[in-house]
Scaffold this motif. Structure first.
Motif, short mmCIF file in Angstrom:
data_model
loop_
_atom_site.label_atom_id
_atom_site.label_comp_id
_atom_site.label_asym_id
_atom_site.label_seq_id
_atom_site.Cartn_x
_atom_site.Cartn_y
_atom_site.Cartn_z
N VAL A 1 -1.68 -39.92 11.84
CA VAL A 1 -1.90 -38.64 12.51
C VAL A 1 -3.29 -38.61 13.13
CG1 VAL A 1 -2.04 -36.13 12.22
CG2 VAL A 1 -0.24 -37.42 11.06
N ASN A 2 -4.30 -39.02 12.37
CA ASN A 2 -5.65 -39.07 12.93
C ASN A 2 -5.73 -40.02 14.11
OD1 ASN A 2 -6.57 -37.23 11.06
ND2 ASN A 2 -7.56 -38.74 9.76
N GLU A 3 -5.09 -41.16 14.01
CA GLU A 3 -5.12 -42.15 15.09
C GLU A 3 -4.47 -41.60 16.36
OE1 GLU A 3 -5.56 -45.54 17.40
OE2 GLU A 3 -6.62 -44.91 15.60
N TRP A 4 -3.31 -40.97 16.22
CA TRP A 4 -2.64 -40.37 17.39
C TRP A 4 -3.49 -39.26 17.99
CZ3 TRP A 4 1.00 -41.57 20.69
CH2 TRP A 4 1.96 -42.51 20.34
N THR A 5 -4.05 -38.40 17.14
CA THR A 5 -4.87 -37.30 17.65
C THR A 5 -6.05 -37.84 18.45
OG1 THR A 5 -4.19 -35.92 15.79
CG2 THR A 5 -6.14 -35.22 16.98
N LEU A 6 -6.68 -38.90 17.95
CA LEU A 6 -7.79 -39.52 18.67
C LEU A 6 -7.33 -40.07 20.02
CD1 LEU A 6 -10.67 -40.68 18.91
CD2 LEU A 6 -9.84 -42.68 17.67
N GLN A 7 -6.21 -40.78 20.06
CA GLN A 7 -5.72 -41.36 21.31
C GLN A 7 -5.35 -40.26 22.32
OE1 GLN A 7 -6.08 -44.48 22.08
NE2 GLN A 7 -6.78 -44.95 20.02
N LEU A 8 -4.70 -39.20 21.84
CA LEU A 8 -4.34 -38.10 22.74
C LEU A 8 -5.58 -37.38 23.27
CD1 LEU A 8 -1.23 -36.68 20.84
CD2 LEU A 8 -1.23 -38.06 22.93
N LEU A 9 -6.60 -37.26 22.43
CA LEU A 9 -7.86 -36.66 22.87
C LEU A 9 -8.54 -37.53 23.94
CD1 LEU A 9 -9.89 -34.36 22.47
CD2 LEU A 9 -10.96 -35.73 20.67
N ARG A 10 -8.51 -38.84 23.75
CA ARG A 10 -9.09 -39.76 24.75
C ARG A 10 -8.38 -39.60 26.10
NH1 ARG A 10 -8.81 -45.44 23.42
NH2 ARG A 10 -10.61 -45.72 24.76
N ILE A 11 -7.06 -39.48 26.06
CA ILE A 11 -6.30 -39.31 27.30
C ILE A 11 -6.70 -38.00 27.99
CG2 ILE A 11 -3.98 -38.76 28.17
CD1 ILE A 11 -2.94 -40.92 26.18
N ARG A 12 -6.86 -36.93 27.21
CA ARG A 12 -7.20 -35.62 27.80
C ARG A 12 -8.55 -35.64 28.52
NH1 ARG A 12 -4.33 -30.90 25.95
NH2 ARG A 12 -5.80 -29.77 27.25
N HIS A 13 -9.40 -36.61 28.20
CA HIS A 13 -10.73 -36.68 28.82
C HIS A 13 -10.79 -37.60 30.04
CE1 HIS A 13 -12.04 -34.40 25.36
NE2 HIS A 13 -13.12 -34.12 26.06
N LEU A 14 -9.66 -38.16 30.47
CA LEU A 14 -9.65 -38.93 31.71
C LEU A 14 -9.80 -37.98 32.89
CD1 LEU A 14 -6.89 -41.56 30.91
CD2 LEU A 14 -9.33 -42.00 31.18
N GLY A 15 -10.34 -38.48 33.99
CA GLY A 15 -10.73 -37.64 35.12
C GLY A 15 -9.62 -36.88 35.84
N SER A 16 -8.48 -37.51 36.09
CA SER A 16 -7.45 -36.84 36.89
C SER A 16 -6.14 -36.74 36.10
CB SER A 16 -7.19 -37.61 38.18
OG SER A 16 -6.52 -38.84 37.91
N ALA A 17 -5.31 -35.79 36.51
CA ALA A 17 -4.00 -35.62 35.87
C ALA A 17 -3.15 -36.87 36.05
CB ALA A 17 -3.29 -34.40 36.45
N GLU A 18 -3.27 -37.54 37.18
CA GLU A 18 -2.51 -38.77 37.43
C GLU A 18 -2.93 -39.86 36.43
OE1 GLU A 18 -1.15 -41.46 41.23
OE2 GLU A 18 -2.89 -40.15 41.43
N GLN A 19 -4.22 -40.01 36.20
CA GLN A 19 -4.69 -40.99 35.22
C GLN A 19 -4.20 -40.64 33.82
OE1 GLN A 19 -8.94 -40.59 35.95
NE2 GLN A 19 -9.03 -42.78 36.47
N ARG A 20 -4.24 -39.35 33.48
CA ARG A 20 -3.82 -38.92 32.15
C ARG A 20 -2.33 -39.18 31.93
NH1 ARG A 20 -7.34 -34.63 33.70
NH2 ARG A 20 -5.62 -33.16 33.97
N LEU A 21 -1.51 -38.90 32.94
CA LEU A 21 -0.08 -39.17 32.82
C LEU A 21 0.18 -40.66 32.68
CD1 LEU A 21 2.86 -38.18 32.86
CD2 LEU A 21 2.79 -38.38 35.36
N HIS A 22 -0.48 -41.46 33.49
CA HIS A 22 -0.34 -42.91 33.44
C HIS A 22 -0.72 -43.42 32.05
CE1 HIS A 22 -1.25 -46.91 35.75
NE2 HIS A 22 -0.38 -47.07 34.79
#
Length: 198
Positions: free
Chosen positions: A100-121
Motif C-alpha cells: 500500500v505504501n509503495e503504490w501510494t508513493l508511485q501514484l504520488l510521483r505520477i501526480r507530480h508530472l508536468g502535464s496530464a498527458e505525461q501523467r496518463l502515460h
C-alpha cells in the motif's frame, strides 16, 4: 458509495465478484492483522467523504493490507477482477515491504508530472508493469478503470481523460476489446512511459 462490511470473524476465503466493495473497519480488526489477496486484483481506496474515494493502492495475489495502519474510518477494497482474499492473516513484518505504501508513493510521483498527458502515460505504464502481462504483440491489463477514476488518479477531469485516451486509441497504442473487461496496450507505450525505470 455502496459497500458491504467485512465480518468481524477471521475468514479463510472471501470471494467477491468484480465491482463489489467491502469496508475494512480498523476498530473491528485485531491489532497486527491483515488481509491477504489470494486471487484477482483489488483497488484500495479511502471511504471518507472529503477524499471522494481517493485511490491508495492496487493489490494482487500475495499482497497484504495491514488493518492496523488504516485511518479511523477504515478503507474500502474494491474487486477489479473476481477477487478472493483471506482475513485471518497475521501481518508479515519480515520483508519491510508494504504494497500500500509503495503504490501510494508511485501514484504520488505520477501526480507530480508536468502535464496530464505525461501523467496518463505514466499511469498506464505503471499499471501494466505491475498488474498486466505481455501477450504477443500487446500488453494486457486484466481490468478497466472508468475515465472518471483515471481522472482521479492523474489529477484531471473526466473530459480531459477521455480526450487523452482518444488520442492514444487513434495512435493505435490502446485497444478496449468490446465485451471484454480488459485493456490492451502497445508495448512501446508501456516501455516509453515516464518513471518507467522506477
Amino acid at each position: 458509495m455502496s459497500f458491504r462490511f467485512l465480518p468481524d470473524q477471521p475468514l479463510s476465503c472471501v470471494r467477491m465478484p468484480a465491482g463489489q466493495t467491502v469496508l475494512l473497519d480498523p476498530a473491528l480488526r485485531p491489532g497486527g492483522s491483515s488481509i491477504e489477496v489470494l486471487e484477482g486484483i483489488a483497488r484500495v481506496y479511502c471511504p471518507c467523504e472529503e477524499t471522494e474515494g481517493m485511490t491508495l493502492a492496487f493489490l494482487q495475489p500475495g499482497d497484504q493490507l495491514r488493518t492496523d495502519r488504516l485511518c479511523s474510518e477504515g478503507v474500502c477494497v474494491e474487486a477489479l477482477t473476481p477477487l478472493c482474499f483471506r482475513s485471518e492473516t497475521e501481518a508479515c513484518n519480515d520483508t519491510g515491504f508494504d504494497p500500500v505504501n509503495e503504490w501510494t508513493l508511485q501514484l504520488l510521483r505520477i501526480r507530480h508530472l508536468g502535464s496530464a498527458e505525461q501523467r496518463l502515460h505514466a499511469l498506464f505504464g505503471l499499471l501494466v508493469r505491475r498488474l498486466g502481462r505481455r501477450c504477443g504483440p500487446w500488453c494486457d491489463l486484466p481490468f478497466r478503470l472508468t475515465h472518471e477514476r483515471i481522472g482521479e488518479l492523474i489529477g484531471t477531469t473526466r473530459v480531459t481523460t477521455t480526450r487523452l485516451i482518444s488520442r492514444i486509441r487513434q495512435a493505435q497504442l490502446l485497444e478496449a476489446p468490446a465485451g471484454e473487461p480488459r485493456l490492451r496496450l502497445a508495448p512501446s507505450l508501456v516501455e516509453s512511459a515516464p518513471l518507467a525505470a522506477a
